[in-house]
Motif scaffolding. Structure first.
Motif, PDB file in Angstrom:
ATOM      1  N   ALA A  98       0.832  -1.205   0.000  1.00 50.92           N
ATOM      2  CA  ALA A  98       0.000   0.000   0.000  1.00 50.92           C
ATOM      3  C   ALA A  98       0.865   1.252   0.000  1.00 50.92           C
ATOM      4  O   ALA A  98       0.654   2.172  -0.802  1.00 50.92           O
ATOM      5  N   LEU A  99       1.853   1.276   0.885  1.00 53.60           N
ATOM      6  CA  LEU A  99       2.734   2.443   0.932  1.00 53.60           C
ATOM      7  C   LEU A  99       3.513   2.608  -0.364  1.00 53.60           C
ATOM      8  O   LEU A  99       3.768   3.728  -0.819  1.00 53.60           O
ATOM      9  N   GLY A 100       3.892   1.499  -0.968  1.00 49.28           N
ATOM     10  CA  GLY A 100       4.589   1.565  -2.249  1.00 49.28           C
ATOM     11  C   GLY A 100       3.744   2.240  -3.314  1.00 49.28           C
ATOM     12  O   GLY A 100       4.238   3.072  -4.087  1.00 49.28           O
ATOM     13  N   TRP A 101       2.461   1.904  -3.343  1.00 49.51           N
ATOM     14  CA  TRP A 101       1.575   2.518  -4.330  1.00 49.51           C
ATOM     15  C   TRP A 101       1.302   3.988  -4.008  1.00 49.51           C
ATOM     16  O   TRP A 101       1.226   4.831  -4.914  1.00 49.51           O
ATOM     17  N   TYR A 102       1.111   4.308  -2.717  1.00 57.69           N
ATOM     18  CA  TYR A 102       0.901   5.716  -2.362  1.00 57.69           C
ATOM     19  C   TYR A 102       2.115   6.561  -2.759  1.00 57.69           C
ATOM     20  O   TYR A 102       1.969   7.675  -3.273  1.00 57.69           O
ATOM     21  N   GLU A 103       3.302   6.012  -2.529  1.00 58.21           N
ATOM     22  CA  GLU A 103       4.507   6.730  -2.906  1.00 58.21           C
ATOM     23  C   GLU A 103       4.605   6.863  -4.427  1.00 58.21           C
ATOM     24  O   GLU A 103       4.912   7.938  -4.958  1.00 58.21           O
ATOM     25  N   GLN A 104       4.350   5.772  -5.131  1.00 54.83           N
ATOM     26  CA  GLN A 104       4.442   5.796  -6.591  1.00 54.83           C
ATOM     27  C   GLN A 104       3.424   6.775  -7.183  1.00 54.83           C
ATOM     28  O   GLN A 104       3.718   7.485  -8.159  1.00 54.83           O
ATOM     29  N   ALA A 105       2.233   6.822  -6.598  1.00 56.04           N
ATOM     30  CA  ALA A 105       1.207   7.756  -7.071  1.00 56.04           C
ATOM     31  C   ALA A 105       1.680   9.197  -6.899  1.00 56.04           C
ATOM     32  O   ALA A 105       1.494  10.037  -7.798  1.00 56.04           O
ATOM     33  N   TYR A 106       2.286   9.482  -5.759  1.00 54.28           N
ATOM     34  CA  TYR A 106       2.801  10.827  -5.515  1.00 54.28           C
ATOM     35  C   TYR A 106       3.903  11.166  -6.504  1.00 54.28           C
ATOM     36  O   TYR A 106       3.926  12.254  -7.092  1.00 54.28           O
ATOM     37  N   ARG A 107       4.820  10.249  -6.733  1.00 55.15           N
ATOM     38  CA  ARG A 107       5.924  10.493  -7.661  1.00 55.15           C
ATOM     39  C   ARG A 107       5.404  10.747  -9.085  1.00 55.15           C
ATOM     40  O   ARG A 107       5.975  11.540  -9.823  1.00 55.15           O
ATOM     41  N   ALA A 108       4.336  10.056  -9.461  1.00 62.06           N
ATOM     42  CA  ALA A 108       3.817  10.177 -10.829  1.00 62.06           C
ATOM     43  C   ALA A 108       2.902  11.379 -11.013  1.00 62.06           C
ATOM     44  O   ALA A 108       2.640  11.791 -12.153  1.00 62.06           O
ATOM     45  N   SER A 109       2.414  11.949  -9.914  1.00 58.15           N
ATOM     46  CA  SER A 109       1.438  13.040 -10.020  1.00 58.15           C
ATOM     47  C   SER A 109       2.070  14.282 -10.636  1.00 58.15           C
ATOM     48  O   SER A 109       3.274  14.527 -10.512  1.00 58.15           O
ATOM     49  N   GLU A 110       1.226  15.085 -11.295  1.00 58.71           N
ATOM     50  CA  GLU A 110       1.703  16.267 -12.002  1.00 58.71           C
ATOM     51  C   GLU A 110       0.825  17.464 -11.667  1.00 58.71           C
ATOM     52  O   GLU A 110      -0.392  17.327 -11.537  1.00 58.71           O
ATOM     53  N   GLY A 111       1.446  18.638 -11.567  1.00 62.86           N
ATOM     54  CA  GLY A 111       0.694  19.858 -11.315  1.00 62.86           C
ATOM     55  C   GLY A 111       0.820  20.319  -9.878  1.00 62.86           C
ATOM     56  O   GLY A 111       0.950  19.510  -8.952  1.00 62.86           O
ATOM     57  N   GLN A 112       0.777  21.635  -9.673  1.00 66.09           N
ATOM     58  CA  GLN A 112       0.997  22.210  -8.342  1.00 66.09           C
ATOM     59  C   GLN A 112       0.037  21.663  -7.292  1.00 66.09           C
ATOM     60  O   GLN A 112       0.448  21.103  -6.279  1.00 66.09           O
ATOM     61  N   ALA A 113      -1.245  21.844  -7.517  1.00 61.87           N
ATOM     62  CA  ALA A 113      -2.232  21.422  -6.524  1.00 61.87           C
ATOM     63  C   ALA A 113      -2.319  19.906  -6.424  1.00 61.87           C
ATOM     64  O   ALA A 113      -2.487  19.354  -5.332  1.00 61.87           O
ATOM     65  N   THR A 114      -2.182  19.237  -7.557  1.00 62.45           N
ATOM     66  CA  THR A 114      -2.276  17.775  -7.568  1.00 62.45           C
ATOM     67  C   THR A 114      -1.139  17.152  -6.768  1.00 62.45           C
ATOM     68  O   THR A 114      -1.350  16.232  -5.971  1.00 62.45           O
ATOM     69  N   ARG A 115       0.067  17.635  -6.952  1.00 64.07           N
ATOM     70  CA  ARG A 115       1.199  17.069  -6.207  1.00 64.07           C
ATOM     71  C   ARG A 115       1.021  17.276  -4.704  1.00 64.07           C
ATOM     72  O   ARG A 115       1.334  16.391  -3.901  1.00 64.07           O
TER      73      ARG A 115
END
Length: 513
Positions: free
Chosen positions: A395-412
């Motif tokens: 779960a933590l791996g996916w949460y981290e990966q999602a954060y790393r892949a996210s784009e944009g000021q508010a989204t990140r």
């Protein structure tokens, strides 16, 4: 160039969907509309010079409901034609100063769509969850109305006579994203109930919709005010038994089921009658080809939720699981347009997970990561699935990966807040991970031009409160000290007169407290 022109003509003609590559290449919106992108002042200047209203669309590339609107409304020839009557402006939540403008216009949830007069007076907020035909009727009514909805509401509450079209504008107003613009948020439920009593009964369709909205609002209240439950039950049963009324109000029928039954099922017989009628109607709606696949999956999800509500902790029946699988497979097959897929696949992944079919949910979402224009949204569902299994590391791996892949000021900032929050929950002993994640979020805040406004502010408030809770026993004073110092550095770079500075300073105090 020739391919682009050919594809554009086919898209507008409804013969070819945009590809994932088209969307990834920068087409954040369907073609054919002359959007003013991000420059709201310029849009209003243009509106004043041309004496046309302004249509503001506030959304985000990743947002499933936004993609649903793009797939079902913004790509329609009749909507595209209607845009000639106003100045359309798209405010992406990740564009520069978007969150500051969001705070100015009191827009919070994605999507929010507002019609303004050229002078900036708000006419109405348009509902994003209704079908395209109702949406377009509401838009046209907003374009020709003499009074803004706020004035219409004041007249209605004062007992003044309203035209039928005025009542319809009130019935179809986007009350869920009003944000206190026409009435304080705490008064919305009571106001809807009063309007439902006052609308002329002769306006059957409008009266029914206002009554249903009032019931849905009451069902969402923890302490619902006194009202005639018997009358409300009778009204609901009438709607659920009527094909036309149910279809016209499918958005309410689909998404208010569980709460309304809890509210109105005073005894076993009444509860059972409502539950049975609602199940029957949802079964019809999930097979209704005139509804979008997002809404059809919503109907299936409501069927699933009602069964679980009625049969807590019991295994799901094979027929219900087969229905879930069948609906997901059909929606997947029917959804080629990338906007539609972003809405449908997220709904399908969550539906499979809610049915306990975690492996099948994972399979669907993993296949979509390769082509989605916002795969980081799907990663959050994959993280939730792993969390449901009890696999904290995955779960933590996916949460981290999602954060790393996210784009944009508010989204990140939003995805970073989710990562920090889950790191504190799932691995509070991993101080290194938590400090690194929070530090990266604060670095993102330092790079953002509007980190302490609206949605971004709430993301940072979430991080600050989680860090405070994590350090309640003062065992992480070193990490907290360094993080507070980092955020203080961000605050110090803000000008003294910047409205963001006191917000930033307040977050530092929260972390230290």
């Amino acid at each position: 160039m020739k391919r682009t022109l050919l594809m554009l003509s086919l898209v507008l003609a409804g013969l070819a969907p945009l590809s994932h590559a088209d969307v990834a290449d920068g087409h954040a919106l369907p073609p054919g509309i002359g959007w003013q992108k991000g420059d709201v002042p310029a849009a209003f200047a243009k509106a004043r010079s041309e004496n046309r209203p302004v249509f503001l669309y506030w959304g985000a590339v990743w947002c499933p409901p936004c993609n649903q609107v793009k797939a079902t409304i913004f790509n329609r020839p009749d909507f595209i034609a209607a845009t000639r009557q106003f100045v359309p402006v798209y405010l992406d939540g990740d564009s520069a100063n978007a969150q500051q403008l969001g705070e100015q216009f009191k827009v919070r949830g994605y999507p929010t769509m507002i019609l303004f007069r050229p002078d900036g007076t708000e006419i109405t907020r348009l509902p994003g969850e209704v079908d395209p035909e109702r949406y377009l009727r509401t838009l046209q009514l907003g374009l020709v109305t003499v009074k803004p909805v706020k004035s219409l509401l004041a007249d209605a509450l004062a007992g003044k006579p309203l035209a039928a079209d005025d009542w319809q504008l009130l019935a179809d107003y986007a009350w869920d994203v009003d944000q206190g613009q026409i009435i304080p948020e705490k008064d919305v439920t009571a106001t809807l109930a009063k309007l439902a009593r006052q609308v002329p009964a002769a306006q059957t369709a409008t009266a029914t919709r206002l009554q249903l909205k009032a019931i849905a609002a009451l069902a969402g209240e923890k302490d619902a005010p006194t009202f005639d439950r018997g009358q409300a039950r009778a009204q609901l049963l009438k709607v659920l038994a009527d094909d036309k009324l149910s279809r016209a109000n499918a958005d309410i029928v689909i998404y208010a089921a569980g709460d309304a039954i809890k509210l109105l099922g005073d005894d076993k017989a009444e509860h059972r009658a409502l539950w049975t009628a609602w199940n029957k109607r949802l079964s019809v709606l999930e097979s209704d080809a005139t509804l979008s696949w997002g809404d059809r999956l919503g109907a299936t999800a409501a069927l699933l939720a009602l069964y679980k509500q009625e049969h807590a902790k019991q295994p799901l029946p094979a027929l219900l699981l087969a229905d879930v699988r069948s609906q997901v497979a059909a929606a997947d097959k029917a959804s080629a347009n990338p906007y539609q897929r972003q809405a449908v696949i997220t709904a399908a992944g969550e539906l499979l997970a809610d049915a306990g079919l975690l492996d099948e949910s994972d399979k669907l979402l993993l296949a979509e990561l390769k082509t989605s224009h916002a795969p980081y949204y799907h990663m959050l569902i994959l993280a939730s699935n792993a969390k449901e299994r009890g696999d904290k590391a995955a779960a933590l791996g996916w949460y981290e990966q999602a954060y790393r892949a996210s784009e944009g000021q508010a989204t990140r900032l939003q995805w970073g807040a989710s990562y920090v929050s889950n790191a504190v929950e799932l691995a509070p002993q991993d101080a290194g991970r938590i400090e690194k994640a929070a530090s990266e979020v604060f670095a993102d805040a330092g790079r953002s031009s509007s980190a302490f406004y609206e949605r971004s502010r709430r993301s940072l408030e979430k991080v600050a409160s989680r860090l405070k809770a994590w350090n309640q026993d003062q065992k992480h004073a070193g990490e907290i000290g360094r993080l507070a110092g980092q955020l203080s550095g961000v605050c110090e770079k803000l000008p003294a007169g910047d409205a963001q500075k006191p917000v930033c300073d307040g977050l530092v105090k929260t972390i230290k407290s």
